[in-house]
Write an enzyme that holds these catalytic residues in place. Structure first.
Site, PDB file in Angstrom:
ATOM      1  N   ARG A  90      -7.811  20.043   8.577  1.00 46.78           N
ATOM      2  CA  ARG A  90      -7.127  18.794   8.899  1.00 46.78           C
ATOM      3  C   ARG A  90      -5.628  19.074   8.863  1.00 46.78           C
ATOM      4  O   ARG A  90      -5.187  20.108   8.378  1.00 46.78           O
ATOM      5  CB  ARG A  90      -7.445  17.701   7.859  1.00 46.78           C
ATOM      6  CG  ARG A  90      -8.905  17.290   7.790  1.00 46.78           C
ATOM      7  CD  ARG A  90      -9.349  16.491   9.015  1.00 46.78           C
ATOM      8  NE  ARG A  90     -10.740  16.071   8.897  1.00 46.78           N
ATOM      9  CZ  ARG A  90     -11.794  16.829   9.233  1.00 46.78           C
ATOM     10  NH1 ARG A  90     -11.617  18.049   9.719  1.00 46.78           N
ATOM     11  NH2 ARG A  90     -13.020  16.357   9.099  1.00 46.78           N
ATOM     12  N   TYR A 146     -14.502   2.596  11.184  1.00 43.64           N
ATOM     13  CA  TYR A 146     -13.066   2.618  10.869  1.00 43.64           C
ATOM     14  C   TYR A 146     -12.271   3.155  12.068  1.00 43.64           C
ATOM     15  O   TYR A 146     -11.278   2.547  12.499  1.00 43.64           O
ATOM     16  CB  TYR A 146     -12.818   3.487   9.633  1.00 43.64           C
ATOM     17  CG  TYR A 146     -11.350   3.778   9.382  1.00 43.64           C
ATOM     18  CD1 TYR A 146     -10.491   2.785   8.923  1.00 43.64           C
ATOM     19  CD2 TYR A 146     -10.818   5.052   9.618  1.00 43.64           C
ATOM     20  CE1 TYR A 146      -9.136   3.043   8.716  1.00 43.64           C
ATOM     21  CE2 TYR A 146      -9.477   5.320   9.408  1.00 43.64           C
ATOM     22  CZ  TYR A 146      -8.631   4.310   8.960  1.00 43.64           C
ATOM     23  OH  TYR A 146      -7.300   4.570   8.756  1.00 43.64           O
ATOM     24  N   GLY A 183       0.819  -1.223   0.000  1.00 45.31           N
ATOM     25  CA  GLY A 183       0.000   0.000   0.000  1.00 45.31           C
ATOM     26  C   GLY A 183       0.846   1.263   0.000  1.00 45.31           C
ATOM     27  O   GLY A 183       2.085   1.221  -0.041  1.00 45.31           O
TER      28      GLY A 183
HETATM   29  N1  LIG Z   1      -3.505   7.289   4.546  1.00 40.50           N
HETATM   30  C1  LIG Z   1      -3.795   7.951   5.665  1.00 40.50           C
HETATM   31  O1  LIG Z   1      -4.033   9.176   5.662  1.00 40.50           O
HETATM   32  C2  LIG Z   1      -3.817   7.218   6.981  1.00 40.50           C
HETATM   33  C3  LIG Z   1      -4.096   7.970   8.141  1.00 40.50           C
HETATM   34  C4  LIG Z   1      -4.126   7.306   9.369  1.00 40.50           C
HETATM   35  C5  LIG Z   1      -3.836   5.957   9.443  1.00 40.50           C
HETATM   36  N2  LIG Z   1      -3.575   5.258   8.282  1.00 40.50           N
HETATM   37  C6  LIG Z   1      -3.292   3.819   8.409  1.00 40.50           C
HETATM   38  O2  LIG Z   1      -2.064   3.546   7.747  1.00 40.50           O
HETATM   39  C7  LIG Z   1      -2.073   2.220   7.234  1.00 40.50           C
HETATM   40  C8  LIG Z   1      -1.702   2.232   5.770  1.00 40.50           C
HETATM   41  O3  LIG Z   1      -2.662   3.026   5.068  1.00 40.50           O
HETATM   42  P1  LIG Z   1      -2.490   3.408   3.541  1.00 40.50           P
HETATM   43  O4  LIG Z   1      -2.964   4.805   3.386  1.00 40.50           O
HETATM   44  O5  LIG Z   1      -1.145   3.027   3.073  1.00 40.50           O
HETATM   45  O6  LIG Z   1      -3.593   2.489   2.872  1.00 40.50           O
HETATM   46  P2  LIG Z   1      -3.491   1.553   1.591  1.00 40.50           P
HETATM   47  O7  LIG Z   1      -4.892   1.095   1.333  1.00 40.50           O
HETATM   48  O8  LIG Z   1      -2.736   2.196   0.496  1.00 40.50           O
HETATM   49  O9  LIG Z   1      -2.614   0.326   2.122  1.00 40.50           O
HETATM   50  C9  LIG Z   1      -3.159  -0.717   2.890  1.00 40.50           C
HETATM   51  C10 LIG Z   1      -2.614  -2.022   2.338  1.00 40.50           C
HETATM   52  O10 LIG Z   1      -3.152  -3.086   3.136  1.00 40.50           O
HETATM   53  C11 LIG Z   1      -3.514  -4.130   2.249  1.00 40.50           C
HETATM   54  N3  LIG Z   1      -4.551  -4.922   2.903  1.00 40.50           N
HETATM   55  C12 LIG Z   1      -5.865  -4.611   3.077  1.00 40.50           C
HETATM   56  N4  LIG Z   1      -6.502  -5.613   3.666  1.00 40.50           N
HETATM   57  C13 LIG Z   1      -5.583  -6.578   3.907  1.00 40.50           C
HETATM   58  C14 LIG Z   1      -5.648  -7.867   4.472  1.00 40.50           C
HETATM   59  N5  LIG Z   1      -6.795  -8.375   4.923  1.00 40.50           N
HETATM   60  N6  LIG Z   1      -4.508  -8.605   4.537  1.00 40.50           N
HETATM   61  C15 LIG Z   1      -3.324  -8.122   4.030  1.00 40.50           C
HETATM   62  N7  LIG Z   1      -3.218  -6.911   3.472  1.00 40.50           N
HETATM   63  C16 LIG Z   1      -4.334  -6.145   3.413  1.00 40.50           C
HETATM   64  C17 LIG Z   1      -3.989  -3.460   0.983  1.00 40.50           C
HETATM   65  O11 LIG Z   1      -3.913  -4.312  -0.155  1.00 40.50           O
HETATM   66  C18 LIG Z   1      -3.022  -2.287   0.894  1.00 40.50           C
HETATM   67  O12 LIG Z   1      -1.898  -2.605   0.095  1.00 40.50           O
HETATM   68  C19 LIG Z   1      -3.468   1.676   7.518  1.00 40.50           C
HETATM   69  O13 LIG Z   1      -3.412   0.909   8.695  1.00 40.50           O
HETATM   70  C20 LIG Z   1      -4.298   2.921   7.748  1.00 40.50           C
HETATM   71  O14 LIG Z   1      -5.414   2.677   8.592  1.00 40.50           O
HETATM   72  C21 LIG Z   1      -3.562   5.851   7.061  1.00 40.50           C
END
Ligand SMILES: NC(=O)c1ccc[n+]([C@@H]2O[C@H](COP(=O)([O-])OP(=O)(O)OC[C@H]3O[C@@H](n4cnc5c(N)ncnc54)[C@H](O)[C@@H]3O)[C@@H](O)[C@H]2O)c1
Length: 366
Positions: free
Chosen positions: A247, A179, A10
């Site tokens: 934000r 979420y 991700g």
């Molecule tokens: N992007 C933001 O602004 C933000 C803010 C706060 C927290 N987060 C947290 O950061 C982390 C990464 O977020 P991101 O923005 O890179 O999201 P993203 O969706 O780009 O990456 C998440 C990855 O997890 C994988 N995934 C989903 N379900 C899965 C499963 N069941 N098993 C294995 N892999 C799985 C997806 O394929 C994806 O590659 C997450 O935990 C998210 O909650 C993100």
């Protein structure tokens, strides 16, 4: 050191991996969720080993953990609005996926000496505020009645207007979406089990992360990416309320640095940290900035409608992590330019209207 990154295909995980492979052996577990990845991303790091699998699958998770001394737990389904009608999926992947990981760490032999979990500012609900009469207050969400009257700013119980101030880690967490609750579960589970069993654990509460590789075709997450996708398709970015809600936007490279910093700094053990820029930016100005940088004469549409459960203002007090030595290095301007440059190489599938229709059908947009 051998390190596992869950969700490493991700957006955020991939940037952490690019920094880790310089010094470590990295193994990645990701199910390549189709909502995020139309195809296998072309940025996967060839120095890392990718295993396609689900964090809920005990067998595969147990296998990839073999020999790992640290874990970055990034895997999650990410989407505030969508979580309100895919309740089981969000709790299953995020909360139960994390419990699967912890179950293995508690019940099987392993070498893990550090766990860093991706937590989220969404677990705060509203940010912290100040009232001229009452001092610092932590209000609950605005009522639907207030929102229907288009009174967007928060008002203190005493009747005075409230002014947003930086939110510290010790603010009570009023998770206001499935979420957000699942992210709160993830950090609490990791810290609780980590403390009990002596596995040094750090929870990083990311604020609004933006930057290259954020999916431009996933309409459920990332306001900068959603607006960019709209603009690249010559569509108008849609802004709820009056657009002046704020934000805290933090560049993904700074987020990756905070993760590496936590791995290497024992002072972060068993603690939770905000990871943001510390600066409030209005949602409307994100749309305006991106349009201007793309050279498009498209203005955001301010709808004066609202989404249920949205917070008005939340930005980070980052002194806990900066006092240990981490600090954000990429300015908003530089980061947005880099995002625009990267987006020039991407095809953006704008699915915003489909996602909004789903919210409307569930009565989540007024
Ligand atoms: N992007 C933001 O602004 C933000 C803010 C706060 C927290 N987060 C947290 O950061 C982390 C990464 O977020 P991101 O923005 O890179 O999201 P993203 O969706 O780009 O990456 C998440 C990855 O997890 C994988 N995934 C989903 N379900 C899965 C499963 N069941 N098993 C294995 N892999 C799985 C997806 O394929 C994806 O590659 C997450 O935990 C998210 O909650 C993100």
């Amino acid at each position: 050191m051998k390190i596992l990154v869950t969700g490493g295909a991700g957006f955020i995980g991939s940037h952490i991996i690019d920094k880790l492979v310089e010094k470590h052996e990295v193994i990645v577990l990701d199910n390549f969720d189709l909502q995020v990845h139309k195809a296998k991303p072309n940025y996967l790091n060839e120095k890392a080993t990718y295993i396609e699998g689900d964090v809920r699958d005990r067998h595969v998770l147990s296998n990839v953990l073999e020999g790992c001394e640290a874990v970055f737990h990034e895997a999650a389904v990410v989407g505030v609005g969508q979580s309100m009608y895919q309740i089981h999926k969000y709790m299953d992947v995020n909360t139960l996926g994390t419990s699967q990981l912890l179950n293995i760490l508690v019940n099987e032999e392993h070498d893990v000496k550090k766990l860093v979990v991706a937590a989220s500012m969404s677990s705060y609900g509203e940010g912290a505020y100040k009232c001229g009469n009452c001092g610092i207050v932590f209000p609950f969400l605005r009522t639907e009645e207030q929102m229907k009257q288009k009174k967007w700013e928060l008002i203190c119980k005493c009747g005075k207007p409230l002014h947003s101030i930086p939110t510290k880690e010790n603010k009570y967490q009023f998770a206001n979406s499935v979420y957000a609750l699942s992210k709160k579960n993830q950090e609490e589970l990791c810290l609780m089990v980590g403390r009990t069993y002596g596995i040094p654990t750090t929870a990083l509460r990311y604020f609004n992360v933006y930057g290259p590789r954020q999916s431009l075709s996933n309409p459920y997450t990332g306001i900068a990416a959603i607006f960019l996708s709209r603009l690249k398709n010559n569509n108008i970015p849609v802004v709820y309320e009056d657009g002046l809600q704020t934000r805290d936007f933090i560049n993904v490279s700074d987020i990756a640095d905070a993760n590496i910093f936590s791995l290497n700094n024992p002072n972060t053990d068993y603690r939770v940290f905000n990871v943001g820029s510390g600066l409030p930016i209005s949602i409307k100005s994100i749309g305006e900035t991106l349009a201007a940088m793309l050279g498009k004469k498209i203005h955001p549409q301010v709808t004066e409608t609202f989404r249920k459960g949205d917070v008005r203002h939340c930005y980070a007090d980052i002194t806990a992590l900066t006092s240990l030595g981490w600090k954000p290095t990429i300015s908003f301007e530089t980061g947005m330019r880099e995002l625009i440059t990267w987006s020039g190489t991407q095809v953006a599938d704008d699915k915003f209207e489909q996602a909004t229709q789903e919210l409307k059908e569930k009565g989540l947009v007024e």
